[in-house]
Design an enzyme around this catalytic site. Structure first.
Site, PDB file in Angstrom:
ATOM      1  N   GLU A   1       2.498   4.997  -4.022  1.00 54.61           N
ATOM      2  CA  GLU A   1       2.406   5.937  -5.169  1.00 54.61           C
ATOM      3  C   GLU A   1       3.713   6.683  -5.394  1.00 54.61           C
ATOM      4  O   GLU A   1       4.023   6.960  -6.562  1.00 54.61           O
ATOM      5  CB  GLU A   1       1.252   6.914  -4.937  1.00 54.61           C
ATOM      6  CG  GLU A   1      -0.115   6.287  -4.985  1.00 54.61           C
ATOM      7  CD  GLU A   1      -0.385   5.347  -3.811  1.00 54.61           C
ATOM      8  OE1 GLU A   1       0.123   5.607  -2.716  1.00 54.61           O
ATOM      9  OE2 GLU A   1      -1.058   4.328  -4.013  1.00 54.61           O
TER      10      GLU A   1
ATOM     11  N   ASP B   1      -9.134   3.477  -2.327  1.00 55.69           N
ATOM     12  CA  ASP B   1     -10.123   3.905  -1.336  1.00 55.69           C
ATOM     13  C   ASP B   1     -11.401   4.414  -1.982  1.00 55.69           C
ATOM     14  O   ASP B   1     -11.667   5.620  -2.022  1.00 55.69           O
ATOM     15  CB  ASP B   1      -9.500   4.951  -0.423  1.00 55.69           C
ATOM     16  CG  ASP B   1      -8.318   4.389   0.348  1.00 55.69           C
ATOM     17  OD1 ASP B   1      -8.206   3.146   0.435  1.00 55.69           O
ATOM     18  OD2 ASP B   1      -7.499   5.184   0.851  1.00 55.69           O
TER      19      ASP B   1
ATOM     20  N   ASP C   1       0.865  -1.193   0.000  1.00 56.98           N
ATOM     21  CA  ASP C   1       0.000   0.000   0.000  1.00 56.98           C
ATOM     22  C   ASP C   1       0.900   1.242   0.000  1.00 56.98           C
ATOM     23  O   ASP C   1       2.122   1.131   0.157  1.00 56.98           O
ATOM     24  CB  ASP C   1      -0.857  -0.064   1.282  1.00 56.98           C
ATOM     25  CG  ASP C   1      -1.924   1.025   1.351  1.00 56.98           C
ATOM     26  OD1 ASP C   1      -2.304   1.578   0.312  1.00 56.98           O
ATOM     27  OD2 ASP C   1      -2.366   1.309   2.495  1.00 56.98           O
TER      28      ASP C   1
HETATM   29  O1  MIG Z   1      -3.552   5.976   4.802  1.00 56.79           O
HETATM   30  O2  MIG Z   1      -3.505   0.739   5.759  1.00 56.79           O
HETATM   31  O3  MIG Z   1      -5.962   2.109   0.504  1.00 56.79           O
HETATM   32  O4  MIG Z   1      -6.902  -0.102   1.915  1.00 56.79           O
HETATM   33  O5  MIG Z   1      -6.830   0.059   4.705  1.00 56.79           O
HETATM   34  C1  MIG Z   1      -4.403   4.873   4.634  1.00 56.79           C
HETATM   35  C2  MIG Z   1      -4.636   1.518   5.950  1.00 56.79           C
HETATM   36  C3  MIG Z   1      -3.585   3.661   4.375  1.00 56.79           C
HETATM   37  C4  MIG Z   1      -4.930   2.941   2.471  1.00 56.79           C
HETATM   38  C5  MIG Z   1      -5.429   1.740   1.745  1.00 56.79           C
HETATM   39  C6  MIG Z   1      -6.442   1.042   2.593  1.00 56.79           C
HETATM   40  C7  MIG Z   1      -5.842   0.653   3.906  1.00 56.79           C
HETATM   41  C8  MIG Z   1      -5.290   1.890   4.615  1.00 56.79           C
HETATM   42  N1  MIG Z   1      -4.330   2.566   3.758  1.00 56.79           N
END
Ligand code: MIG
Length: 817
Positions: free
Chosen positions: A419, A504, A416
């Protein structure tokens, strides 16, 4: 006039260097020198144009300044992209033509370098705007190409995009961004796939702009007669896919994925149902949730652990209070046939006592600022440093960290925030997704695998290289297991390493509807293993929305429920008994269809076709199919029309011209090219089997580990002669590469169906039943291999069920009269 015939591998770096030298010495725009597979031509104002054929239908164009022609390098491409293709060249005073014997033709005007690309029938595929020759970008250091737009041309692909219809004109940018709760039309999102498929007058072609800088596309939005693409740096480097003899989207996607790679067969378990939330903790909660699945007989293969499993968000650690014994948890779950996936973010907490930081810091593995200091940004663990995944040594190091998780029995990984996303240091409008404060400063340095550059150049591939580090690490650590990696960010080529979820999203009907074009467009962008958070991430769905979402996602390649922290419970049973029963049936249905879904991943690996398809991908000759965004195909044989409107108990369905369709539930037949309103009570997902087609199914299992030994069911409709094959193997590992797989071929005809196998493998499952759907005569005479046989019509399922004896291991020919 000069005719050059060249037949060799694609131009190498040395060929290019040589050609460049000779063009530098002859300062004459329009002058060209041959290259293997193409040529290099001098343009006005110190420019050069390189045109090469990778195959008869794939043309690469590069336009750059003679001085700073980059060394050829791309993260998007698979390592072995050199094709052999023989190219003919003809020069006149004003033009140069390049062509291959059964393929495209490129005409280059001299000295401007204006291009026209024709297909093998001589039709124009792509044509430069004569008023805007290449190289004249509006910004210094930028590149732009402007093309004339085909009549009524529509554009698909572009990866993960939140736009709805129409696709005749659009603007989009490529800059990987963290877009929490993105509204419809928000752009850009998490992924950058600068590739599109255009369809005009039933003819398809594709174009891939291989540039990792922030880029943009204007497809007929500014001016309906033109489209253009541009980037803030780098080269104008793009590929045109002319779509083969048929000018088909299928051929375009095959060629694009030959270039950028395909998704290797995933482990079967990853196609099961996944349950997630931010976050399930402590371990007792994980046990409670998984136990509830088993008690309620709702199938489940995977549960995800989000960031709260860690010790203060230090990656590769555990919170010892919440998860005192993760190995024990994993082994208990494994006994119940359930796997754990854990999240791994890129940010490494800056803290000398934290071994991972210490190690990375002392080896210089983190991204640096131009002054040589480590770049630090705030994410979940607080101030953090970020591995430079564009350095092969760093990828190796990071990839090896997964050993810790594998050793305790974690099965898959979820990358995650790649980006990369950082928390802004000052207040930023939450909808200003592309705000520079939300990612690294552009001057941050990257190794670029020997092509050092700044973040402006490598931002868009940070996630791709992180997913690669994960995938390659897992391959090394567990060579006999297929990795499962899920990523949020990516670039073209991400399909080689990871599945993708659409970030999200929001618990709204609008987002449920949006998920269909988002996922189908990812599929035709070369990314097949995709899913949206079921039920929506931000906010909370009603029972009805959750049930409808689960139905819509039942056959999407990745099927995972997920929601944000602090939201209401979002499990299949969270909305009362009635919905629990509906949701159980939906997940059961996914498990019944798993043999077919799995087989589609094999088809993807062979051809590049995605399991989840927009209608037009199969029905390119039916323009009515182009605008259908609320239905999709699963493979070629299933048409899915989920309910995406609140309160609706019926919906209209378009049946694309070319095939009739048979309702999965009622057996009712619908004519090709018509529209009908079908009933869709709350417990019903409208689904249709292509007339004259079959799928392989099975009885419900509670997890994929129970599939072994379970017989297969062939569900078919009779119709015109057509044969199709379904793939089987062990569901994990790589022995299929040594031939340990089998193909079950089902040949359907108007009155018969024949089942045979090619190859054999120790995992192949016998066919116990053939279910015939959509029969006119409910009590026909049935013969199996010439012998009269009994059969039974089941009113409830509208199927004639034909049992196949266990001894019947050879070919099976069923006649129905
Ligand atoms: O700043 O890990 O898209 O699926 O639950 C949020 C916490 C960070 C974004 C992800 C989401 C995940 C969440 N993450």
């Amino acid at each position: 006039m000069r005719i050059v015939h060249s037949e060799a591998m694609t131009a190498t770096q040395e060929d290019i260097a040589l050609a460049r030298r000779s063009l530098t010495s002859v300062d004459k725009p329009g002058h060209a020198v041959p290259l293997p597979n193409g040529l290099m031509m001098r343009l006005p104002e110190q420019g050069v144009l390189i045109a090469t054929f990778l195959s008869p239908h794939v043309i690469r164009i590069r336009v750059a300044n003679l001085e700073n022609l980059h060394r050829d390098f791309s993260y998007a491409l698979t390592p072995n992209t050199t094709g052999v293709c023989s190219v003919e060249t003809r020069e006149t005073a004003d033009t140069i033509d390049l062509w291959t014997s059964d393929g495209a033709r490129v005409r280059i005007e001299r000295p401007s370098g204006l291009l026209t690309i024709f297909d093998e029938h001589g039709r124009i595929v792509v044509e430069d705007d004569p008023y805007q020759p290449p190289l004249s970008g509006p910004l210094p250091g930028s590149v732009t190409a402007t093309k004339l737009r085909g009549n009524d041309e529509r554009y698909f692909g572009f990866g993960e995009k939140a736009f709805g219809k129409p696709r005749r004109s659009l603007r989009t940018r490529m800059w990987n961004s963290d877009t929490y709760g993105y509204p419809v039309d928000a752009d850009p999102l998490y992924q950058s796939i600068p590739f599109f498929i255009a369809i005009s007058e039933r003819q398809a072609y594709g174009l891939f702009f291989d540039n990792t800088y922030r880029s943009s596309f204007d497809m007929g939005a500014d001016d309906p007669l033109r489209y253009s693409f541009a980037a803030e740096g780098g080269e104008l480097d793009y590929y045109v896919f002319t779509g083969g003899r048929e000018r088909s989207a299928r051929a375009v996607l095959k060629d694009y994925t030959d270039l950028t790679g395909r998704t290797p067969l995933p482990p079967l378990w990853s196609l099961g149902y996944h349950q997630s939330r931010w976050s399930y903790y402590p371990d007792s909660r994980v046990r409670e949730i998984t136990a509830r699945f088993r008690e309620s007989r709702i199938p489940l293969d995977v549960i995800h652990l989000d960031i709260d499993h860690m010790d203060e968000f230090r990656i590769f650690t555990w919170d010892n209070e919440r998860f005192p014994d993760p190995a024990r948890l994993a082994s208990e779950l494994a006994e119940a046939g359930i796997r754990l996936v854990v999240i791994v973010d890129p940010g490494v907490k800056v803290e000398d006592e934290y071994p991972l930081y210490h190690e990375g810091d002392s080896h210089g593995y983190f991204c640096l600022l131009p002054d040589g200091k480590e770049y630090k940004g705030r994410v979940w663990p607080g101030v953090s440093a970020f591995p430079d995944f564009t350095d092969p040594e760093v990828r190796k190091w990071f990839g090896s960290q997964y050993a810790r998780h594998l050793d305790v029995g974690i099965s898959g990984f979820w990358n995650d925030m790649n980006e990369p996303s950082v928390f802004p240091e000052h207040e930023v409008d939450p909808l200003d997704f592309e705000n520079p404060a939300k990612t690294f400063p552009l001057e941050v340095r990257h190794a670029g695998d020997g092509h050092p550059g700044d973040h402006a150049r490598y931002h868009n591939v940070y996630g791709l290289q992180m997913a690669r580090a994960t995938f390659e690490g897992l391959r090394r650590l567990r060579p006999d297991e297929r990795p499962f990696v899920l990523t949020r960010a990516g670039f073209s080529g991400i399909q080689r390493y990871a599945a993708v979820w659409t970030g999200d999203n929001v618990s709204s009907w609008e987002h449920l509807a949006l998920s269909i074009p988002m996922l189908t467009n990812l599929g035709v962008s070369g990314v097949p293993f995709v899913g949206a958070d079921v039920g929506g991430f931000s906010k909370a769905p009603s029972g009805e929305l959750y049930a409808r979402w689960l139905q819509a996602a039942a056959l999407t390649p990745l099927c995972r429920s997920h929601t944000e922290t602090g939201s209401k419970d979002q499990e299949p049973w969270s909305y009362g008994k009635e919905f629990e029963e509906i949701n159980r049936r939906t997940i059961n249905f996914r498990y019944e269809l798993l043999p077919y879904l799995y087989s589609l991943f094999h088809e993807h690996q062979e051809t590049g076709a995605p399991p989840l398809r927009p209608l037009w991908f199969e029905y390119q000759s039916d323009p009515r199919s182009y605008d259908i965004d609320d239905q999709f195909l699963v493979g070629a044989n299933l048409l899915v029309a989920p309910v995406v409107t609140e309160g609706a108990l019926s919906r209209s369905v378009y049946f694309p011209a070319g095939d009739d369709w048979v309702c999965w539930k009622s057996g009712e037949r619908f004519k090709a090219g018509t529209e009908a309103v079908v009933n869709a009570p709350l417990d019903c997902l409208p689904l249709f089997l292509r007339a004259g087609a079959a799928v392989v199914t099975q009885s419900v299992v509670q997890h994929t580990g129970e599939m072994q030994g379970q017989p297969l069911i062939v569900t078919a409709t009779l119709g015109e002669r057509r044969a199709m094959s379904f793939y089987e193997d062990s569901g994990n590992g790589y022995d299929y590469l040594e031939g340990n797989f089998s193909l079950l071929t089902v040949a359907v005809g108007p009155n018969e169906i024949e089942i045979s196998r090619v190859g054999s493998c120790e995992y192949q499952r016998r066919v116990s039943h053939v279910d015939l759907l959509g029969l006119q005569n409910e009590s026909p005479r049935v013969r199996i291999n010439g012998t009269p046989s009994s059969s039974e019509f089941d009113q409830a399922t509208a199927r004639l069920r034909i049992s196949i004896a266990a001894e019947q291991t050879g070919n099976i020919r069923i006649e129905v009269s």
